[in-house]
Design a protein around this motif. Structure first.
Motif, PDB file in Angstrom:
ATOM      1  N   PRO A  82      10.378 -21.633  27.578  1.00  0.00           N
ATOM      2  CA  PRO A  82      10.873 -21.973  26.235  1.00  0.00           C
ATOM      3  C   PRO A  82       9.756 -22.373  25.266  1.00  0.00           C
ATOM      4  CG  PRO A  82      12.306 -22.922  27.900  1.00  0.00           C
ATOM      5  CD  PRO A  82      11.108 -22.380  28.619  1.00  0.00           C
ATOM      6  N   LEU A  83       8.756 -23.083  25.764  1.00  0.00           N
ATOM      7  CA  LEU A  83       7.643 -23.483  24.893  1.00  0.00           C
ATOM      8  C   LEU A  83       6.793 -22.278  24.487  1.00  0.00           C
ATOM      9  CD1 LEU A  83       6.528 -26.797  26.626  1.00  0.00           C
ATOM     10  CD2 LEU A  83       7.698 -26.582  24.424  1.00  0.00           C
ATOM     11  N   ALA A  84       6.615 -21.332  25.404  1.00  0.00           N
ATOM     12  CA  ALA A  84       5.844 -20.123  25.080  1.00  0.00           C
ATOM     13  C   ALA A  84       6.559 -19.292  24.015  1.00  0.00           C
ATOM     14  CB  ALA A  84       5.606 -19.295  26.340  1.00  0.00           C
ATOM     15  N   ILE A  85       7.894 -19.280  24.045  1.00  0.00           N
ATOM     16  CA  ILE A  85       8.660 -18.610  22.987  1.00  0.00           C
ATOM     17  C   ILE A  85       8.446 -19.337  21.657  1.00  0.00           C
ATOM     18  CG2 ILE A  85      10.970 -18.018  22.147  1.00  0.00           C
ATOM     19  CD1 ILE A  85      11.868 -17.806  25.094  1.00  0.00           C
ATOM     20  N   MET A  86       8.511 -20.643  21.708  1.00  0.00           N
ATOM     21  CA  MET A  86       8.439 -21.450  20.484  1.00  0.00           C
ATOM     22  C   MET A  86       7.047 -21.420  19.851  1.00  0.00           C
ATOM     23  SD  MET A  86      10.338 -23.254  18.489  1.00  0.00           S
ATOM     24  CE  MET A  86      11.785 -23.605  19.474  1.00  0.00           C
ATOM     25  N   PHE A  87       6.007 -21.300  20.693  1.00  0.00           N
ATOM     26  CA  PHE A  87       4.623 -21.334  20.191  1.00  0.00           C
ATOM     27  C   PHE A  87       3.876 -20.060  20.614  1.00  0.00           C
ATOM     28  CE2 PHE A  87       5.850 -25.828  20.780  1.00  0.00           C
ATOM     29  CZ  PHE A  87       5.661 -26.293  19.485  1.00  0.00           C
ATOM     30  N   PRO A  88       4.172 -18.934  19.973  1.00  0.00           N
ATOM     31  CA  PRO A  88       3.573 -17.661  20.399  1.00  0.00           C
ATOM     32  C   PRO A  88       2.066 -17.581  20.204  1.00  0.00           C
ATOM     33  CG  PRO A  88       4.812 -17.396  18.346  1.00  0.00           C
ATOM     34  CD  PRO A  88       5.120 -18.764  18.860  1.00  0.00           C
ATOM     35  N   ALA A  89       1.490 -18.473  19.384  1.00  0.00           N
ATOM     36  CA  ALA A  89       0.040 -18.452  19.158  1.00  0.00           C
ATOM     37  C   ALA A  89      -0.713 -19.376  20.107  1.00  0.00           C
ATOM     38  CB  ALA A  89      -0.277 -18.823  17.711  1.00  0.00           C
ATOM     39  N   CYS A  90      -0.007 -19.937  21.093  1.00  0.00           N
ATOM     40  CA  CYS A  90      -0.634 -20.784  22.120  1.00  0.00           C
ATOM     41  C   CYS A  90      -0.577 -20.076  23.474  1.00  0.00           C
ATOM     42  CB  CYS A  90       0.092 -22.130  22.222  1.00  0.00           C
ATOM     43  SG  CYS A  90       0.034 -23.107  20.696  1.00  0.00           S
ATOM     44  N   GLN A  91      -1.419 -20.513  24.389  1.00  0.00           N
ATOM     45  CA  GLN A  91      -1.484 -19.911  25.727  1.00  0.00           C
ATOM     46  C   GLN A  91      -0.861 -20.857  26.746  1.00  0.00           C
ATOM     47  OE1 GLN A  91      -2.849 -16.721  26.097  1.00  0.00           O
ATOM     48  NE2 GLN A  91      -2.932 -16.822  23.861  1.00  0.00           N
ATOM     49  N   PHE A  92       0.026 -20.339  27.580  1.00  0.00           N
ATOM     50  CA  PHE A  92       0.704 -21.142  28.589  1.00  0.00           C
ATOM     51  C   PHE A  92       0.456 -20.575  29.982  1.00  0.00           C
ATOM     52  CE2 PHE A  92       2.854 -22.011  24.672  1.00  0.00           C
ATOM     53  CZ  PHE A  92       3.214 -23.348  24.752  1.00  0.00           C
ATOM     54  N   GLU A 107       9.120 -12.479  36.184  1.00  0.00           N
ATOM     55  CA  GLU A 107      10.078 -11.436  35.813  1.00  0.00           C
ATOM     56  C   GLU A 107      10.767 -11.758  34.491  1.00  0.00           C
ATOM     57  OE1 GLU A 107      10.532  -8.527  37.199  1.00  0.00           O
ATOM     58  OE2 GLU A 107       9.150  -8.863  38.855  1.00  0.00           O
ATOM     59  N   VAL A 108      11.144 -13.021  34.290  1.00  0.00           N
ATOM     60  CA  VAL A 108      11.796 -13.418  33.038  1.00  0.00           C
ATOM     61  C   VAL A 108      10.805 -13.285  31.878  1.00  0.00           C
ATOM     62  CG1 VAL A 108      12.802 -15.361  31.760  1.00  0.00           C
ATOM     63  CG2 VAL A 108      13.505 -14.926  34.132  1.00  0.00           C
ATOM     64  N   SER A 109       9.591 -13.768  32.080  1.00  0.00           N
ATOM     65  CA  SER A 109       8.558 -13.692  31.041  1.00  0.00           C
ATOM     66  C   SER A 109       8.298 -12.247  30.631  1.00  0.00           C
ATOM     67  CB  SER A 109       7.269 -14.341  31.563  1.00  0.00           C
ATOM     68  OG  SER A 109       6.228 -14.208  30.632  1.00  0.00           O
ATOM     69  N   ASN A 110       8.176 -11.361  31.615  1.00  0.00           N
ATOM     70  CA  ASN A 110       7.938  -9.941  31.319  1.00  0.00           C
ATOM     71  C   ASN A 110       9.135  -9.308  30.614  1.00  0.00           C
ATOM     72  OD1 ASN A 110       5.395  -9.986  32.469  1.00  0.00           O
ATOM     73  ND2 ASN A 110       6.092  -9.299  34.479  1.00  0.00           N
ATOM     74  N   ALA A 111      10.341  -9.650  31.068  1.00  0.00           N
ATOM     75  CA  ALA A 111      11.555  -9.026  30.528  1.00  0.00           C
ATOM     76  C   ALA A 111      11.755  -9.350  29.048  1.00  0.00           C
ATOM     77  CB  ALA A 111      12.773  -9.463  31.333  1.00  0.00           C
ATOM     78  N   ILE A 112      11.356 -10.549  28.636  1.00  0.00           N
ATOM     79  CA  ILE A 112      11.547 -10.914  27.221  1.00  0.00           C
ATOM     80  C   ILE A 112      10.314 -10.607  26.373  1.00  0.00           C
ATOM     81  CG2 ILE A 112      13.246 -12.678  27.812  1.00  0.00           C
ATOM     82  CD1 ILE A 112      11.180 -14.823  27.187  1.00  0.00           C
ATOM     83  N   GLY A 113       9.276 -10.070  27.026  1.00  0.00           N
ATOM     84  CA  GLY A 113       8.104  -9.601  26.276  1.00  0.00           C
ATOM     85  C   GLY A 113       7.126 -10.678  25.863  1.00  0.00           C
ATOM     86  N   LEU A 114       7.050 -11.762  26.628  1.00  0.00           N
ATOM     87  CA  LEU A 114       6.077 -12.805  26.295  1.00  0.00           C
ATOM     88  C   LEU A 114       4.661 -12.319  26.582  1.00  0.00           C
ATOM     89  CD1 LEU A 114       7.653 -16.152  27.589  1.00  0.00           C
ATOM     90  CD2 LEU A 114       7.286 -15.472  25.223  1.00  0.00           C
ATOM     91  N   LYS A 115       3.780 -12.507  25.618  1.00  0.00           N
ATOM     92  CA  LYS A 115       2.376 -12.081  25.778  1.00  0.00           C
ATOM     93  C   LYS A 115       1.451 -13.276  25.994  1.00  0.00           C
ATOM     94  CE  LYS A 115       3.196  -7.712  24.494  1.00  0.00           C
ATOM     95  NZ  LYS A 115       4.216  -7.170  25.385  1.00  0.00           N
ATOM     96  N   ASN A 116       2.000 -14.477  25.965  1.00  0.00           N
ATOM     97  CA  ASN A 116       1.173 -15.693  26.007  1.00  0.00           C
ATOM     98  C   ASN A 116       1.540 -16.591  27.182  1.00  0.00           C
ATOM     99  OD1 ASN A 116       3.721 -16.307  24.961  1.00  0.00           O
ATOM    100  ND2 ASN A 116       2.961 -18.024  23.742  1.00  0.00           N
ATOM    101  N   CYS A 117       2.140 -15.991  28.217  1.00  0.00           N
ATOM    102  CA  CYS A 117       2.678 -16.761  29.343  1.00  0.00           C
ATOM    103  C   CYS A 117       2.143 -16.167  30.642  1.00  0.00           C
ATOM    104  CB  CYS A 117       4.206 -16.698  29.286  1.00  0.00           C
ATOM    105  SG  CYS A 117       5.037 -17.672  30.539  1.00  0.00           S
ATOM    106  N   TYR A 118       1.521 -17.005  31.460  1.00  0.00           N
ATOM    107  CA  TYR A 118       0.843 -16.512  32.661  1.00  0.00           C
ATOM    108  C   TYR A 118       1.286 -17.302  33.897  1.00  0.00           C
ATOM    109  CZ  TYR A 118      -1.960 -14.926  28.745  1.00  0.00           C
ATOM    110  OH  TYR A 118      -2.356 -14.396  27.536  1.00  0.00           O
TER     111      TYR A 118
END
Length: 208
Positions: A82-92, A107-118
């Motif tokens: 949820p924080l990675a969604i809220m702050f797309p310019a930060c790295q998590f 799988e959830v991170s990839n499915a919703i297209g998060l680029k800042n979540c590892y």
């Protein structure tokens, strides 16, 4: 399933963020049937008990663009996703010692297209990186958590709050926070969210 709960407290989110938040329910319901990362009887409360709870951190602090945050003991991705969604310019970076839980977070991170979540299958003791903040949800006693993650807090400051550890906990936290009484800040989440479930839920911040 109630995305309206997120919009109630964060009306400023954009269309892409709304889409990502909306996708979470079906994804977690599907994965939770295979790998239990949320109590089965609690999946209907996903937005209130897990997503919005995670976003209490966003009420306490608006992370500066470029901030790096470590989610320690993320489980299936809370509070990190949820924080990675809220702050797309930060790295998590999301870590957990249980591989199947990290699989769900990935799988959830990839499915919703998060680029800042590892998400990574890793114990906190083995994490070597430096971060502006370490966040967690009631993973362990505060003293034990601090011993493990203090090494991961960067000395380079770029946020309104000094770098440190932010953890979400419920109930009486007085004994747990006592060793840090000179520096700790305890914030009551029901100051931000009016739902009954947030009574006696706290955000604990320890600067490092």
């Amino acid at each position: 399933m109630n995305i309206e709960l997120i919009l109630k407290y964060f009306p400023e989110i954009n269309g892409e963020q709304r889409r990502q938040f909306e996708m979470l329910y079906d994804l977690y319901a599907d994965w939770n049937a295979k790998i239990n990362v949320i109590s089965r009887k609690d999946i209907g409360n996903l937005y209130e008990h897990h997503v919005l709870h995670s976003l209490a951190i966003a009420k306490a602090l608006h992370f500066h663009d470029g901030s790096k945050i470590l989610d320690f003991g993320t489980g299936g991705g809370f509070p990190g996703i949820p924080l990675a969604i809220m702050f797309p310019a930060c790295q998590f970076k999301l870590i957990d010692g249980t591989g199947k839980k990290i699989l769900v977070a990935k799988e959830v991170s990839n499915a919703i297209g998060l680029k800042n979540c590892y998400p990574e299958h890793l114990r906190g003791e083995d994490e070597k990186g430096k971060y502006d903040f370490v966040v967690s949800r009631a993973v362990m006693q505060l003293s034990d958590l601090m011993k493990i993650v203090k090494k991961n807090v960067s000395t380079r400051q770029q946020n309104a709050m000094a770098n440190g550890v932010i953890t979400l906990k419920g109930g009486d936290v007085q004994a747990e926070t006592y060793p840090f009484r000179k520096i700790v800040e305890v914030m009551d989440i029901d100051n931000w969210f009016e739902e009954e479930w947030f009574r006696e839920k706290h955000l604990i911040y320890v600067p490092c």
